[in-house]
Scaffold this motif. Structure first.
Motif, short mmCIF file in Angstrom:
data_model
loop_
_atom_site.label_atom_id
_atom_site.label_comp_id
_atom_site.label_asym_id
_atom_site.label_seq_id
_atom_site.Cartn_x
_atom_site.Cartn_y
_atom_site.Cartn_z
N TYR A 125 28.46 -18.66 27.45
CA TYR A 125 28.47 -20.06 27.05
C TYR A 125 29.06 -20.97 28.13
N SER A 126 29.68 -20.37 29.13
CA SER A 126 30.39 -21.16 30.14
C SER A 126 29.42 -21.73 31.17
N ILE A 127 29.66 -22.98 31.55
CA ILE A 127 28.87 -23.62 32.59
C ILE A 127 29.57 -23.38 33.93
N SER A 128 28.81 -22.84 34.88
CA SER A 128 29.39 -22.49 36.18
C SER A 128 28.86 -23.41 37.27
N ASP A 129 29.74 -23.78 38.19
CA ASP A 129 29.32 -24.57 39.35
C ASP A 129 28.66 -23.69 40.40
N ASP A 130 28.85 -22.37 40.27
CA ASP A 130 28.29 -21.42 41.23
C ASP A 130 26.89 -21.02 40.75
N ILE A 131 25.89 -21.83 41.07
CA ILE A 131 24.53 -21.60 40.59
C ILE A 131 23.98 -20.25 41.04
N PRO A 132 24.16 -19.85 42.32
CA PRO A 132 23.64 -18.53 42.73
C PRO A 132 24.20 -17.39 41.89
N SER A 133 25.50 -17.46 41.56
CA SER A 133 26.08 -16.40 40.72
C SER A 133 25.47 -16.40 39.33
N SER A 134 25.25 -17.60 38.78
CA SER A 134 24.62 -17.70 37.46
C SER A 134 23.21 -17.12 37.47
N ARG A 135 22.49 -17.40 38.58
CA ARG A 135 21.13 -16.87 38.68
C ARG A 135 21.15 -15.34 38.73
N ARG A 136 22.09 -14.78 39.51
CA ARG A 136 22.18 -13.31 39.60
C ARG A 136 22.53 -12.72 38.23
N ARG A 137 23.41 -13.41 37.52
CA ARG A 137 23.83 -12.93 36.21
C ARG A 137 22.66 -12.92 35.23
N VAL A 138 21.87 -13.97 35.25
CA VAL A 138 20.72 -14.04 34.36
C VAL A 138 19.67 -13.01 34.75
N HIS A 139 19.42 -12.85 36.06
CA HIS A 139 18.50 -11.80 36.52
C HIS A 139 18.95 -10.44 36.01
N ALA A 140 20.24 -10.16 36.13
CA ALA A 140 20.78 -8.86 35.70
C ALA A 140 20.62 -8.67 34.19
N ALA A 141 20.82 -9.76 33.43
CA ALA A 141 20.70 -9.66 31.98
C ALA A 141 19.27 -9.34 31.57
N PHE A 142 18.31 -9.99 32.18
CA PHE A 142 16.91 -9.71 31.85
C PHE A 142 16.51 -8.30 32.29
N ALA A 143 17.02 -7.87 33.45
CA ALA A 143 16.70 -6.52 33.93
C ALA A 143 17.24 -5.47 32.97
N ARG A 144 18.47 -5.71 32.48
CA ARG A 144 19.04 -4.75 31.54
C ARG A 144 18.28 -4.76 30.22
N ALA A 145 17.88 -5.95 29.77
CA ALA A 145 17.12 -6.03 28.52
C ALA A 145 15.81 -5.25 28.65
N GLN A 146 15.13 -5.38 29.80
CA GLN A 146 13.89 -4.64 30.01
C GLN A 146 14.14 -3.14 30.06
N SER A 147 15.24 -2.76 30.70
CA SER A 147 15.57 -1.33 30.79
C SER A 147 15.84 -0.74 29.41
N GLU A 148 16.59 -1.46 28.59
CA GLU A 148 16.89 -0.98 27.23
C GLU A 148 15.61 -0.92 26.40
N LEU A 149 14.71 -1.87 26.63
CA LEU A 149 13.45 -1.86 25.92
C LEU A 149 12.62 -0.63 26.30
N HIS A 150 12.59 -0.30 27.59
CA HIS A 150 11.88 0.90 28.05
C HIS A 150 12.43 2.15 27.36
N ARG A 151 13.76 2.26 27.30
CA ARG A 151 14.37 3.43 26.67
C ARG A 151 14.01 3.52 25.19
N MET A 152 14.02 2.39 24.51
CA MET A 152 13.69 2.39 23.09
C MET A 152 12.24 2.81 22.87
#
Length: 599
Positions: A125-152
């Protein structure tokens, strides 16, 4: 003259909050106007404050007065509630069926979403001034969601795994729409929610599934809580939000599901398809009903061919009777499946085909083909019409699943109470389609292409005249058979002229009953069939079609009820098309009265 009925009854309990609330809830479900008279005071039985003001105490005699439609039935139901001491046994909750069946178990509650389960202090929920870090975090979240979906998916049988394949595309689209929102200064979760609201992906329970998956990763929250899975014995899931992933993650101890939702869309959701495939009763109920269920209270779900309801905390006597009904239902279902396969080995005089509303519907092997493809359901929930290639691939896939048997594709039946955003207008069925020639042209070309894969036929919805059939046939390049769907009293009156230019006739009894009897199209099928006016019209359609050498199929709800199926065949109907889960029971019923067919 006003139909007024009255009854005097002694109260076993005072009309304080709980009994009064139950009385009002039941009265509100009745079409009749109902009053309660106590001494010199009168109260509208559908208004809680008026009932409470009566001040009726235990042992008081009150008069129930009902006026209007079904007045006697209303009084019977209200007096039954009072005679039972305002027991919940006499006041089931009315629900909407998405997957039929019966289930008994204790309630396991999941009444908060992933976002609600996480405090706003969480990083997502936190707004970050570090946009590149936020982008990496979102990329990682989607990658993990896809990985968990593959396992299921890896642990699911192929038919279920196929249902989740669109999720990967949805996740990719959501990520691409989420990233720019970070640049605009949104937090990760708000950026995701905004992306879901604006993305072109159709709104469905798969979109909700994707949102919940990514939110869970961003907020560090589990999709399914340990508390939910901790209950012992048979369980009933009670949830505000039902996603396909939640359903397939349930242990075998879960026997049924009650989900929050209104009528309609739940039946064609991916979760409903999974529930029907797994034999899990699934019902949708209003939010206030779902939120009132308490953890671990006993729930009885009875969702049959004629009604859908459930009880919370029933009495011991009611529960014992419910268990007996459940055991009898399970035994009958097993007998039907066994007998149906035996019947199919010798054959029936009357073919029984499947009604299909989704690509992933489980079409049993005993089906004699697909008698009705509801194309408006196949492509519902989207903002633009499906293209030719997309449609052709879907129709071909269905034809391949019933190889060598008919696959009857009804043209888009929109309008009225079935609106499609890309087929606007006040008309219905073929009239609306003819007002959108481009949509009709694309659909007919798709059907032409699909005929390379099987016996794909065309069904014209809400046919009005021979001209409607001729105009549709003129748009085909192949020799695909074209049938007329008779759904109005006027079309039934013109049956011979329509049948002469058609290759077959189908009867949609839901709309036909509405037209002939002047009742809502969702009216109880038993009441409709036993109304002599409808029987006469169906017989007129059959006789008129047979006079021109055309066969008649009934594909409305009536055909799916065993006793009614026998009556329809007795009227001369040549084939039936029913919901997939009802094919076995209908075949058994027909097998009891018909001899084997010679093919």
């Amino acid at each position: 003259m006003t139909d007024e009925q009255a009854i005097d009854i002694e109260l076993p309990e005072p009309l304080h909050a709980r009994p009064a609330s139950m009385l009002v809830r039941l009265a509100s479900r009745q079409s009749a106007a109902i009053e309660i008279v106590f001494e010199e005071r009168r109260a509208n039985a559908k208004k809680i404050l008026e009932v409470l003001k009566l001040g009726a105490v235990r042992g008081s005699t009150v008069r129930l007065v009902a006026r209007g439609e079904h007045a006697a039935l209303a009084l019977e139901r209200l007096s039954d509630l009072i005679h039972h001491g305002f027991s919940t046994d006499a006041l089931p909750e009315i629900a909407t069926a998405a997957a039929p069946g019966m289930a008994i178990g204790r309630a396991s509650l999941l009444l908060t979403t992933v976002a609600e389960a996480a405090p706003e202090s969480m990083p997502g929920y936190s707004i970050s001034d570090d946009i590149p870090s936020s982008r990496r975090r979102v990329h990682a979240a989607f990658a993990r969601a896809q990985s968990e979906l593959h396992r299921m998916i890896a642990g699911l049988p192929p038919p279920e795994a196929q249902l989740f394949e669109p999720l990967f595309v949805i996740l990719t689209e959501l990520m691409n729409a989420t990233l720019p929102n970070l640049e605009a200064g949104m937090s990760a979760v708000l950026a995701l929610d905004a992306a879901a609201a604006s993305a072109s992906t159709e709104r469905s329970d798969l979109v909700r599934d994707a949102l919940e998956r990514v939110r869970a990763v961003l907020l560090g929250v589990d999709l399914v809580t340990a508390e939910l899975l901790a209950g012992e014995g048979d369980r009933i899931l009670v949830t505000r939000v039902l996603t396909p992933s939640l359903l397939v993650g349930l242990p075998r101890s879960f026997r049924g599901i009650i989900a929050e939702g209104d009528t309609g869309p739940g039946y064609t959701s991916h979760a409903a398809i999974l529930a029907r495939g797994r034999g899990l009763p699934l019902v949708f109920a209003p939010a206030h009903v779902v939120s009132a269920i308490r953890r671990d209270e006993t729930i009885v779900i009875e969702c049959t061919e004629t009604s859908c309801q459930f009880w919370s905390s029933p009495s011991a006597e009611f529960l014992e009777a419910a268990r007996a009904r459940h055991d009898a239902w399970v035994a009958q279902k097993r007998r039907d499946e066994s007998i149906a396969h035996a019947v199919c080995s010798t054959g029936l005089v009357t073919p029984v085909r499947a009604n299909v509303g989704t690509l992933n519907e489980h079409i049993p092997s005993i089906a004699d083909g697909v008698g009705l493809v509801r194309t408006e359901l196949l492509f519902s929930g989207r903002r633009s019409p499906p293209g030719e290639t997309e449609q052709a691939s879907v129709y071909a896939a269905l034809a391949n699943r019933v190889s060598g048997k008919p696959c009857i594709v009804r043209l888009f039946d929109a309008g009225g109470d079935k609106p499609l955003p890309w087929l606007p207008g006040d008309a219905r069925g073929v009239e609306l389609l003819l007002a959108h020639p481009r949509v009709l042209e694309v659909q007919l070309r798709a059907i032409d292409r699909a005929r390379e894969h099987g016996d794909v036929q065309v069904l014209v919805p809400m046919a009005r005249s021979a001209q409607d059939i001729a105009r549709v046939r003129a748009g085909l390049e192949s020799d695909a058979p074209v049938g007329a769907m008779i759904e109005t009293h006027e079309a039934a009156g013109a049956i011979e002229s329509i049948a002469r230019v058609s290759d077959f006739i189908s009867v949609g009894t839901n709309d036909l009953a509405s037209s002939v009897l002047g009742v809502d199209r969702a009216v109880s099928p038993e009441l409709s069939l036993h109304d002599g006016r409808l029987l006469v019209v169906i017989r007129t359609i059959v006789d008129g079609a047979h006079a021109t050498g055309r066969k008649v199929t009934v594909c409305g709800e009536l055909a799916g009820h065993p006793e009614m199926a026998r009556q329809l065949v007795g009227l001369g109907v040549d084939a039936l098309s029913v919901a997939c889960e009802r094919i076995a029971s209908v075949k058994v019923a027909l097998g009891e009265t018909e001899g084997p067919r010679n093919r």
